[in-house]
Design a protein around this motif. Structure first.
Motif, short mmCIF file in Angstrom:
data_model
loop_
_atom_site.label_atom_id
_atom_site.label_comp_id
_atom_site.label_asym_id
_atom_site.label_seq_id
_atom_site.Cartn_x
_atom_site.Cartn_y
_atom_site.Cartn_z
N TYR A 27 4.68 0.96 4.06
CA TYR A 27 4.90 1.48 2.71
C TYR A 27 3.58 1.66 1.98
CZ TYR A 27 9.88 0.45 3.34
OH TYR A 27 11.16 0.41 3.80
N ALA A 28 2.64 0.74 2.18
CA ALA A 28 1.32 0.87 1.56
C ALA A 28 0.59 2.09 2.11
CB ALA A 28 0.51 -0.40 1.78
N ALA A 29 0.74 2.35 3.41
CA ALA A 29 0.10 3.53 4.01
C ALA A 29 0.74 4.81 3.49
CB ALA A 29 0.21 3.46 5.53
N ASP A 30 2.03 4.75 3.15
CA ASP A 30 2.72 5.92 2.59
C ASP A 30 2.20 6.28 1.21
OD1 ASP A 30 4.39 6.70 4.61
OD2 ASP A 30 6.11 5.54 3.91
N LYS A 31 1.69 5.31 0.50
CA LYS A 31 1.27 5.53 -0.89
C LYS A 31 -0.19 5.95 -0.99
CE LYS A 31 4.70 2.40 -2.68
NZ LYS A 31 4.98 1.16 -3.36
N THR A 32 -0.63 6.78 -0.08
CA THR A 32 -2.00 7.28 -0.14
C THR A 32 -2.10 8.35 -1.22
OG1 THR A 32 -1.51 8.92 1.56
CG2 THR A 32 -2.44 6.82 2.30
N PRO A 33 -3.30 8.60 -1.72
CA PRO A 33 -3.46 9.60 -2.77
C PRO A 33 -3.04 11.01 -2.36
CG PRO A 33 -5.43 8.25 -2.59
CD PRO A 33 -4.53 7.87 -1.46
N THR A 36 1.19 12.46 1.30
CA THR A 36 1.92 12.72 2.54
C THR A 36 2.39 11.40 3.14
OG1 THR A 36 -0.13 12.64 3.83
CG2 THR A 36 0.60 14.81 3.05
N PRO A 37 3.57 11.39 3.71
CA PRO A 37 4.05 10.15 4.33
C PRO A 37 3.23 9.80 5.57
CG PRO A 37 5.60 11.94 4.71
CD PRO A 37 4.55 12.47 3.80
N ALA A 38 3.25 8.53 5.92
CA ALA A 38 2.51 8.06 7.09
C ALA A 38 3.08 8.68 8.36
CB ALA A 38 2.57 6.54 7.18
N SER A 39 2.18 9.15 9.22
CA SER A 39 2.62 9.76 10.47
C SER A 39 3.00 8.68 11.47
CB SER A 39 1.48 10.62 11.04
OG SER A 39 0.40 9.80 11.41
#
Length: 149
Positions: A27-33, A36-39
């Motif tokens: 979820y933290a990786a999904d919240k990048t600036p 885009t969702p994490a691949s």
């Protein structure tokens, strides 16, 4: 998510805690600036790093004479490994590297330029053909260096 629900239903606290910790990292990786969702490659890398962390922790607990904590870390690592896709075997990596090295552009760069530049081109071409999360990058680098010599 189904694994988490099943673990919660049978009250397996270790499994549910491990899965929750990984989900929080995802979820933290999904919240990048970029938004885009994490691949899937990113998620696989998160899992591999988590397995490595737990394996290192188990080793350190062993040296600190704490086999109980080392066993717990090994169990968590084994649980996380069950979610990982299998790595490509070394024979398959060699086959793909030979295909890459057969490319005339790379053969020319190999003969004219410095060996590190040729290695970089080989690795770049290799990783355009293969998802980085399905191979061990260090193994690929070693195999490419041995095939270039």
């Amino acid at each position: 998510m189904q694994e988490l629900k099943a673990a919660m239903k049978i009250k397996d606290t270790v499994k549910s805690t491990v899965i929750r910790s990984i989900l929080s990292e995802v979820y933290a990786a999904d919240k990048t600036p970029s938004g885009t969702p994490a691949s899937s490659a990113t998620i696989t890398n998160i899992l591999r790093r988590a397995v490595a962390r737990r394996t290192d922790a188990a080793t350190q607990f062993e040296t600190a004479a704490r086999p109980d904590l080392a066993q717990k870390e090994r169990e968590e690592a084994a649980l996380l490994e069950s979610f990982l896709p299998p790595l490509l075997p070394e024979a398959e990596i060699d086959r793909i590297l030979r295909d890459v090295l057969a490319d005339p552009v790379l053969a020319e760069a190999r003969s004219k330029g410095p060996p590190q530049k040729a290695l970089g081109l080989v690795l770049k071409t290799f990783f355009t053909k293969v998802d980085k999360s399905t191979v061990d990058p260090e193994l690929v680098r070693r195999r490419a260096q041995s095939l270039l010599q």
